[in-house]
Scaffold this active site. Structure first.
Site, mmCIF file in Angstrom:
data_model
loop_
_atom_site.group_PDB
_atom_site.id
_atom_site.type_symbol
_atom_site.label_atom_id
_atom_site.label_comp_id
_atom_site.label_asym_id
_atom_site.label_seq_id
_atom_site.Cartn_x
_atom_site.Cartn_y
_atom_site.Cartn_z
ATOM 1 C CE LYS A 40 -1.673 3.041 1.825
ATOM 2 N NZ LYS A 40 -1.620 4.503 1.421
ATOM 3 N N GLY A 65 -4.147 3.971 -2.799
ATOM 4 C CA GLY A 65 -5.333 4.594 -2.233
ATOM 5 C C GLY A 65 -5.139 5.073 -0.817
ATOM 6 N N GLY A 99 -4.794 5.496 3.079
ATOM 7 C CA GLY A 99 -4.243 4.704 4.170
ATOM 8 C C GLY A 99 -5.295 4.328 5.192
ATOM 9 N N GLY A 142 -5.227 0.644 4.718
ATOM 10 C CA GLY A 142 -4.395 0.207 5.833
ATOM 11 C C GLY A 142 -5.205 -0.552 6.866
ATOM 12 C CD GLU A 148 11.909 3.468 9.517
ATOM 13 O OE1 GLU A 148 12.827 4.302 9.428
ATOM 14 O OE2 GLU A 148 11.529 2.761 8.566
ATOM 15 C CB CYS A 201 11.507 9.096 10.615
ATOM 16 S SG CYS A 201 12.433 7.704 9.952
ATOM 17 C CD GLU A 234 8.740 12.873 13.062
ATOM 18 O OE1 GLU A 234 9.713 12.335 12.503
ATOM 19 O OE2 GLU A 234 7.657 12.285 13.260
#
Length: 395
Positions: free
Chosen positions: A170, A201, A203, A207, A245, A279, A377
């Site tokens: 995905k 598409g 998430g 997902g 992650e 990240c 972040e």
């Protein structure tokens, strides 16, 4: 204008179950650069069924045959490496030198590592009277982010292929082009039907369908912490393996030595790479309080030296990926100002000379560790310098 209006399921380019598309915006121009098919839960069902059907045969394929396939993929990857890099630049705004450089180099590196490790890996090992056998996990759902599209896609796909797993990819909806080309590479290299599937598409829709599906054995996700937490919860009911992650707020500690100023400059310039959308970016820079003025001068010079502009031109930094991401970064910069952080480079708004595109100014604050900009972040070209009195204090 790119048009990728089919999904890749069971070895074929197929129409989505529902005729739905999404526009892709070029972050450098704010203009539509193409359209992609948007898959649904029904498409995930088809892709999982194809991967489940292909798993028994693929999991038993010999190491030699898997190596031959990976070598064939490498040959196809090298043919289209430039095309992949150009797609990365168009979809997420990385400068062409970076898109056709480190972005595609990382993807190629993960493929080569899979080949090298597979040649030597011992799938069976005798320990006394015990035989240890490493077996494929099964059907893997691979959910990848937009910031390093080749790196994060290839680091999942190629180890999974090498070890006999089947998969559903995905890709990120914001940066879908390079994944589409990679799927074409895998098809042309002869990956058996059902071993690799790709559904583009949302998430939130796709997902969730992957993480809750009873026939998916593992989820590998790279992205934000809140989504990672939700994936762990969703996967628990079917006792999936989960690899995450997630984001971070990594720090550099610059020591009080003869290289202090040059190290501050290097860390500042490095933070701005990929528009700060990494990240593991060193977005906190801890420097000696006793030399703060020297550190400020070095950081300001480095940030002001980062050229920003058209990613197809000769600039060090392109735009961030989307209008939404741009707005989030602007909000954080404003928050830093509101918190009383000292702005020493960059700031709000577009860089000088730019009137369109999602470009941010390379920004450096001096702040304290209790500020929001030092703790959350930002995922953009915003660095926070924090003073310390001793190394123990910094740690």
């Amino acid at each position: 204008m790119r048009e990728y209006l089919k999904l890749y399921i069971d070895g074929q380019w197929t129409d989505p179950a529902e005729p739905k598309t999404a526009e892709v915006i070029n972050p450098a121009t704010e203009e539509v650069s193409g359209r992609i098919a948007v898959g649904s839960v029904a498409d995930i069902e088809k892709a999982v069924a194809a991967a489940r059907k292909a798993f028994p045969a693929w999991s038993q394929v010999s190491v030699k045959d898997r190596l031959d396939l990976l070598e064939a993929i490498m040959a196809e990857y090298l043919k289209r490496e430039r095309e992949l890099g150009e797609a990365v630049t168009e979809e997420m705004g990385a400068p062409l030198s970076l898109g056709c450089g480190f972005h595609t180099l990382l993807g190629k590196g993960h493929l080569q590592t899979a080949i090298d490790v597979l040649k030597e890996f011992k799938f069976e090992e005798q320990r006394g009277v015990t035989l240890i056998r490493h077996e494929p996990i099964g059907v893997c759902g691979l959910i990848t982010p937009w910031n390093w599209p080749m790196n994060q896609t290839c680091v999942k796909i190629f180890p999974a292929l090498a070890t006999g797993n089947t998969m559903i990819l995905k890709p990120p909806q914001l940066a879908p082009y390079s994944a589409q080309i990679l799927a074409e590479i895998l098809h042309d290299a002869g990956v058996p039907a059902g071993v690799f599937n790709m559904v583009q598409g949302s998430g939130a829709v796709l997902g969730t369908a992957l993480t809750t599906h009873q026939d998916v054995d593992m989820i590998s996700f790279t992205g934000s912490e809140p989504v990672g937490v939700q994936i762990q919860k969703d996967a628990a009911d079917t006792v999936k393996r989960v690899g995450l992650e997630l984001g971070g707020k990594s720090a550099w500690i610059v020591l009080d030595d003869s290289s202090m100023a040059s190290n501050v400059g290097a860390a500042t310039a490095g933070m701005m790479g990929n528009s700060g959308q990494t990240c593991s970016a060193g977005s906190r820079l801890l420097v000696p309080n006793a030399r703060m003025e020297e550190a400020i001068a070095a950081a300001a010079e480095a940030a002001n030296g980062v050229t920003v502009g058209d990613p197809t031109g000769n600039f060090a930094m392109g735009p961030v990926v989307s209008k939404s991401q741009y707005n989030i970064i602007q909000q954080y910069i404003q928050q830093g100002l509101d918190e009383g952080a000292q702005l020493i480079a960059g700031g709000l708004g577009l860089p000088d000379g730019l009137t369109r595109g999602f470009y941010c100014r390379p920004t450096v604050f001096v702040g304290t560790n209790d500020m929001v900009i030092a703790r959350e972040e930002i995922f953009g070209p915003v660095l926070v310098m924090i003073g310390y009195d001793s190394v123990d204090d910094a740690i």
